[in-house]
Motif scaffolding. Sequence first.
Motif, PDB file in Angstrom:
ATOM      1  N   UNK A  26      52.578  -6.618 -88.816  1.00  0.00           N
ATOM      2  CA  UNK A  26      51.801  -6.182 -89.987  1.00  0.00           C
ATOM      3  C   UNK A  26      52.708  -5.971 -91.200  1.00  0.00           C
ATOM      4  N   UNK A  27      53.903  -5.431 -90.945  1.00  0.00           N
ATOM      5  CA  UNK A  27      54.845  -5.212 -92.052  1.00  0.00           C
ATOM      6  C   UNK A  27      55.312  -6.540 -92.650  1.00  0.00           C
ATOM      7  N   UNK A  28      55.403  -7.582 -91.817  1.00  0.00           N
ATOM      8  CA  UNK A  28      55.855  -8.888 -92.301  1.00  0.00           C
ATOM      9  C   UNK A  28      54.747  -9.689 -92.969  1.00  0.00           C
ATOM     10  N   UNK A  29      53.497  -9.233 -92.834  1.00  0.00           N
ATOM     11  CA  UNK A  29      52.374  -9.990 -93.380  1.00  0.00           C
ATOM     12  C   UNK A  29      52.485 -10.242 -94.887  1.00  0.00           C
ATOM     13  N   UNK A  30      52.854  -9.245 -95.702  1.00  0.00           N
ATOM     14  CA  UNK A  30      52.966  -9.516 -97.145  1.00  0.00           C
ATOM     15  C   UNK A  30      54.062 -10.521 -97.500  1.00  0.00           C
ATOM     16  N   UNK A  31      55.014 -10.777 -96.582  1.00  0.00           N
ATOM     17  CA  UNK A  31      56.085 -11.735 -96.862  1.00  0.00           C
ATOM     18  C   UNK A  31      55.649 -13.180 -96.639  1.00  0.00           C
ATOM     19  N   UNK A  32      54.510 -13.365 -95.984  1.00  0.00           N
ATOM     20  CA  UNK A  32      54.068 -14.712 -95.624  1.00  0.00           C
ATOM     21  C   UNK A  32      53.928 -15.656 -96.827  1.00  0.00           C
ATOM     22  N   UNK A  33      53.302 -15.230 -97.936  1.00  0.00           N
ATOM     23  CA  UNK A  33      53.181 -16.153 -99.071  1.00  0.00           C
ATOM     24  C   UNK A  33      54.526 -16.602 -99.620  1.00  0.00           C
ATOM     25  N   UNK A  34      55.565 -15.768 -99.527  1.00  0.00           N
ATOM     26  CA  UNK A  34      56.892 -16.159-100.005  1.00  0.00           C
ATOM     27  C   UNK A  34      57.559 -17.133 -99.025  1.00  0.00           C
ATOM     28  N   UNK A  35      57.500 -16.802 -97.729  1.00  0.00           N
ATOM     29  CA  UNK A  35      58.195 -17.602 -96.730  1.00  0.00           C
ATOM     30  C   UNK A  35      57.559 -18.965 -96.498  1.00  0.00           C
ATOM     31  N   UNK A  36      56.244 -19.066 -96.697  1.00  0.00           N
ATOM     32  CA  UNK A  36      55.582 -20.329 -96.389  1.00  0.00           C
ATOM     33  C   UNK A  36      56.059 -21.452 -97.311  1.00  0.00           C
ATOM     34  N   UNK A  37      56.564 -21.123 -98.489  1.00  0.00           N
ATOM     35  CA  UNK A  37      57.121 -22.127 -99.386  1.00  0.00           C
ATOM     36  C   UNK A  37      58.637 -22.184 -99.309  1.00  0.00           C
ATOM     37  N   UNK A  38      59.272 -21.005 -99.117  1.00  0.00           N
ATOM     38  CA  UNK A  38      60.733 -20.960 -99.112  1.00  0.00           C
ATOM     39  C   UNK A  38      61.318 -21.374 -97.767  1.00  0.00           C
ATOM     40  N   UNK A  39      60.715 -20.908 -96.673  1.00  0.00           N
ATOM     41  CA  UNK A  39      61.248 -21.203 -95.342  1.00  0.00           C
ATOM     42  C   UNK A  39      60.114 -21.167 -94.313  1.00  0.00           C
ATOM     43  N   UNK A  40      59.278 -22.196 -94.284  1.00  0.00           N
ATOM     44  CA  UNK A  40      58.128 -22.175 -93.365  1.00  0.00           C
ATOM     45  C   UNK A  40      58.546 -22.148 -91.895  1.00  0.00           C
ATOM     46  N   UNK A  41      59.716 -22.714 -91.553  1.00  0.00           N
ATOM     47  CA  UNK A  41      60.161 -22.712 -90.162  1.00  0.00           C
ATOM     48  C   UNK A  41      60.482 -21.299 -89.700  1.00  0.00           C
ATOM     49  N   UNK A  42      61.096 -20.499 -90.568  1.00  0.00           N
ATOM     50  CA  UNK A  42      61.349 -19.097 -90.232  1.00  0.00           C
ATOM     51  C   UNK A  42      60.031 -18.346 -90.055  1.00  0.00           C
ATOM     52  N   UNK A  43      59.058 -18.637 -90.914  1.00  0.00           N
ATOM     53  CA  UNK A  43      57.747 -17.990 -90.791  1.00  0.00           C
ATOM     54  C   UNK A  43      57.051 -18.416 -89.493  1.00  0.00           C
ATOM     55  N   UNK A  44      57.237 -19.664 -89.084  1.00  0.00           N
ATOM     56  CA  UNK A  44      56.711 -20.107 -87.788  1.00  0.00           C
ATOM     57  C   UNK A  44      57.236 -19.238 -86.657  1.00  0.00           C
ATOM     58  N   UNK A  45      58.545 -19.024 -86.676  1.00  0.00           N
ATOM     59  CA  UNK A  45      59.169 -18.257 -85.595  1.00  0.00           C
ATOM     60  C   UNK A  45      58.716 -16.798 -85.621  1.00  0.00           C
ATOM     61  N   UNK A  46      58.550 -16.218 -86.823  1.00  0.00           N
ATOM     62  CA  UNK A  46      58.179 -14.806 -86.933  1.00  0.00           C
ATOM     63  C   UNK A  46      56.725 -14.598 -86.546  1.00  0.00           C
ATOM     64  N   UNK A  47      55.827 -15.398 -87.093  1.00  0.00           N
ATOM     65  CA  UNK A  47      54.397 -15.159 -86.915  1.00  0.00           C
ATOM     66  C   UNK A  47      53.695 -16.198 -86.051  1.00  0.00           C
ATOM     67  N   UNK A  48      54.266 -17.391 -85.929  1.00  0.00           N
ATOM     68  CA  UNK A  48      53.605 -18.428 -85.158  1.00  0.00           C
ATOM     69  C   UNK A  48      52.267 -18.840 -85.732  1.00  0.00           C
ATOM     70  N   UNK A  49      52.126 -18.739 -87.042  1.00  0.00           N
ATOM     71  CA  UNK A  49      50.828 -19.006 -87.673  1.00  0.00           C
ATOM     72  C   UNK A  49      50.595 -20.500 -87.836  1.00  0.00           C
ATOM     73  N   UNK A  50      49.319 -20.893 -87.798  1.00  0.00           N
ATOM     74  CA  UNK A  50      48.951 -22.294 -87.972  1.00  0.00           C
ATOM     75  C   UNK A  50      49.356 -22.801 -89.364  1.00  0.00           C
ATOM     76  N   UNK A  51      49.187 -21.953 -90.380  1.00  0.00           N
ATOM     77  CA  UNK A  51      49.521 -22.362 -91.745  1.00  0.00           C
ATOM     78  C   UNK A  51      51.008 -22.677 -91.873  1.00  0.00           C
TER      79      UNK A  51
END
Length: 245
Positions: A57-82
């Motif tokens: 939940x704490x990492x949720x607000x970081x998702x919009x930043x990471x999805x453009x800057x480092x989507x692979x890191x966001x994959x590992x953290x959240x495993x989200x489809x987006x």
Amino acid sequence: MRNHEPTSEDTDTAPTTRSAGERPEVDWSQIVPWEGKAQRGDKVLLGVIVGIVVLLLAALPLSPFLIAANPILLEFIRGSYAAIGAGAAFARIGEAPLWLVVVAGMVGMAKFDWLFWLCGRRWGAKVIKLFTPSPRAQALLAKLEHRPWLTRLAVIAGVLPGIPAAAVYALAGFARMRLGTFLVCNLISSGIMTGLIAWLGYSLGQHAVDVVIKIDDYALWISLALVVGIAVWSSRRSGAQRKRP
């Protein structure tokens, strides 16, 4: 006529009344997943699960930043489809290797699922009922309990939308499925889903990247909206709980 003086016998047998402002006692035995007094292992397992939920939940607000800057890191953290779709789109234009996108998506989707298997192994049927309060879902899971091959299929299908994955994974632990078998089925499941989403993102390519970059332009406002939304939802939920008799 003489007034009757209350004796100790009367006071002992008189029914106790609860004041209007006093809250009813909570029966924790119906809420906690273990039976009897909590052991150290129960507390550690529950603490780990709660800690993971808080971190996600704490990492949720970081998702919009990471999805453009480092989507692979966001994959590992959240495993989200987006994040998987965005990573595959970046792989299409040569910004990342596709194999790393798929591996990060598989690990990100499956990395905490074994904890629910452990919940089922340690706490049994009670935790499954907590995960699936619906009688229909409980009846379906009860049918799977003594059918190992169906349980394996349910674990593989657990990643699909609409399936109570936590309950299915807990059922696998309760049904004494081996951890190695569970991990194989779980990785097959996350691999199939990751592959499908990665294929879609790879097919869209530059069009998907343009959308991701557009999201990055509004990342700050999206993050603020997420924070405000979580705060409002939490306050409404706590207010509703306080109003309950």
